[in-house]
Design a protein around this motif. Structure first.
Motif, short mmCIF file in Angstrom:
data_model
loop_
_atom_site.label_atom_id
_atom_site.label_comp_id
_atom_site.label_asym_id
_atom_site.label_seq_id
_atom_site.Cartn_x
_atom_site.Cartn_y
_atom_site.Cartn_z
N PRO A 27 0.83 -1.21 0.00
CA PRO A 27 0.00 0.00 0.00
C PRO A 27 0.86 1.26 0.00
CG PRO A 27 -0.02 -1.04 2.16
CD PRO A 27 0.73 -1.97 1.26
N ALA A 28 0.46 2.22 -0.82
CA ALA A 28 1.19 3.49 -0.89
C ALA A 28 1.13 4.19 0.47
CB ALA A 28 0.57 4.39 -1.97
N TYR A 29 2.24 4.82 0.94
CA TYR A 29 3.50 4.89 0.21
C TYR A 29 4.57 3.96 0.78
CZ TYR A 29 1.68 8.97 -2.24
OH TYR A 29 0.92 9.79 -3.03
N LYS A 30 4.61 3.83 2.09
CA LYS A 30 5.69 3.05 2.70
C LYS A 30 5.67 1.59 2.27
CE LYS A 30 6.50 5.88 6.82
NZ LYS A 30 6.43 5.94 8.31
N GLY A 31 4.50 1.07 1.95
CA GLY A 31 4.41 -0.32 1.55
C GLY A 31 5.01 -0.62 0.19
N ILE A 32 5.21 0.42 -0.63
CA ILE A 32 5.72 0.20 -1.99
C ILE A 32 7.15 -0.34 -1.98
CG2 ILE A 32 6.30 1.30 -4.19
CD1 ILE A 32 3.93 3.19 -3.72
N PRO A 33 8.13 0.36 -1.36
CA PRO A 33 9.48 -0.20 -1.34
C PRO A 33 9.56 -1.48 -0.51
CG PRO A 33 9.37 1.76 0.06
CD PRO A 33 8.09 1.71 -0.73
N LEU A 34 8.70 -1.60 0.50
CA LEU A 34 8.72 -2.81 1.32
C LEU A 34 8.33 -4.03 0.49
CD1 LEU A 34 7.10 -1.56 4.66
CD2 LEU A 34 9.51 -1.96 4.19
N ALA A 35 7.23 -3.93 -0.25
CA ALA A 35 6.79 -5.06 -1.06
C ALA A 35 7.81 -5.41 -2.12
CB ALA A 35 5.43 -4.75 -1.70
N ALA A 36 8.40 -4.40 -2.75
CA ALA A 36 9.41 -4.66 -3.78
C ALA A 36 10.63 -5.36 -3.19
CB ALA A 36 9.82 -3.35 -4.45
N ALA A 37 11.12 -4.85 -2.07
CA ALA A 37 12.32 -5.43 -1.46
C ALA A 37 12.05 -6.85 -0.95
CB ALA A 37 12.79 -4.54 -0.30
N VAL A 38 10.87 -7.06 -0.38
CA VAL A 38 10.53 -8.40 0.13
C VAL A 38 10.38 -9.38 -1.03
CG1 VAL A 38 8.81 -9.75 1.39
CG2 VAL A 38 9.51 -7.51 2.25
N ALA A 39 9.82 -8.93 -2.15
CA ALA A 39 9.70 -9.80 -3.32
C ALA A 39 11.08 -10.24 -3.80
CB ALA A 39 8.94 -9.08 -4.43
N VAL A 40 12.03 -9.31 -3.80
CA VAL A 40 13.40 -9.64 -4.21
C VAL A 40 14.02 -10.67 -3.26
CG1 VAL A 40 15.75 -8.72 -4.45
CG2 VAL A 40 13.82 -7.45 -5.40
N GLU A 41 13.84 -10.46 -1.96
CA GLU A 41 14.43 -11.36 -0.97
C GLU A 41 13.76 -12.73 -1.01
OE1 GLU A 41 16.89 -12.84 2.04
OE2 GLU A 41 17.08 -11.16 0.62
N LEU A 42 12.46 -12.78 -1.16
CA LEU A 42 11.78 -14.06 -1.27
C LEU A 42 12.28 -14.84 -2.49
CD1 LEU A 42 8.09 -13.11 -0.34
CD2 LEU A 42 9.59 -14.64 0.95
N ALA A 43 12.47 -14.13 -3.59
CA ALA A 43 12.99 -14.78 -4.79
C ALA A 43 14.38 -15.33 -4.54
CB ALA A 43 12.99 -13.81 -5.97
N ARG A 44 15.20 -14.57 -3.82
CA ARG A 44 16.56 -15.04 -3.50
C ARG A 44 16.52 -16.30 -2.66
NH1 ARG A 44 20.61 -14.93 0.12
NH2 ARG A 44 19.29 -14.11 1.78
N LEU A 45 15.47 -16.43 -1.84
CA LEU A 45 15.31 -17.60 -0.99
C LEU A 45 14.56 -18.73 -1.68
CD1 LEU A 45 14.48 -15.80 2.39
CD2 LEU A 45 16.66 -16.85 1.73
N GLY A 46 14.24 -18.55 -2.95
CA GLY A 46 13.60 -19.60 -3.71
C GLY A 46 12.09 -19.52 -3.81
#
Length: 226
Positions: free
Chosen positions: A76-95
């Motif tokens: 959710p805008a606004y603070k949730g935007i970078p959080l969701a993006a960063a968490v998506a990257v980390e989840l992908a790194r973890l498989g």
């Protein structure tokens, strides 16, 4: 992640990280409810790549440990935007590679238009946000997700303050997290809770940080909920 004696090691590591990053501060701060809080958590101060990356690690580990089932992330805008993006990257790194989306505060009237950006909202959606004060942001996200034909399923937050919410300027006997769980029917996972902060401060006896334990405990005794 929970050691003998009931200590949540991930939560303790997160609290220490938040203190060292200057995101979790102590003093006297006015909350949205008008309370004088002895501590303040400002996720906007995870303001560089290293901090945001470490924060995403905590989110991803807590989400995976919770065993919450989900198909995508929503910030959710606004603070949730970078959080969701960063968490998506980390989840992908973890498989665990999943799509993510976020919203704008105002609809765009050119280009692709609309309020939503990113992957189409579909399936079970996990909302990623920083804290939950009254559940208002969660209700707004739920409405957006449902309007898109997806299912709002759960919320992941950094800190559960474990304190009474307010409605119409009055304290109510449940927290925002409890409201979202019990009234809105969503699962909620938090990296850490106020109880974890108190446990951390209790372990700082004799150190400058330990001096804040009594005031934070008094605040919890006055406004806290289990």
């Amino acid at each position: 992640m929970v050691a003998a004696g009931g200590q949540d090691e991930l939560a303790q590591d997160f609290v220490q990280f938040a203190v060292e990053a200057g995101v979790l501060r102590f003093g006297e701060f006015k909350t949205k409810a008008g309370r004088a809080s002895p501590y303040f958590f400002n996720a906007g101060l995870f303001d560089d790549g290293a901090k945001l990356g470490r924060l995403a690690q905590f989110y991803a580990l807590r989400i995976l440990a919770s065993r919450i089932e989900f198909d995508m992330l929503f910030g959710p805008a606004y603070k949730g935007i970078p959080l969701a993006a960063a968490v998506a990257v980390e989840l992908a790194r973890l498989g665990r590679n999943v799509p993510y989306a976020y919203n704008r505060k105002e609809a765009k009237d050119h280009g692709e238009g609309g309020l939503l950006v990113g992957a189409p909202l579909a399936g079970r959606v996990l909302i990623v946000d920083d804290v939950m004060s009254a559940g208002t942001a969660a209700r707004e996200s739920i409405a957006l997700i449902r309007a898109a034909g997806a299912t709002p399923h759960a919320v992941a937050i950094a800190l559960d303050r474990q304190e009474m919410a307010t409605e119409g300027g009055q304290d109510v006997p449940h927290s925002a997290v409890q409201y979202v769980r019990e009234r809105l029917g969503l699962q909620v996972c938090a990296i850490a809770r106020l109880a974890d902060l108190l446990q951390y401060l209790g372990g700082q006896a004799g150190q400058p940080l330990g001096e804040h334990h009594a005031r934070v405990l008094a605040y919890r005794q006055r406004y806290g909920v289990d």
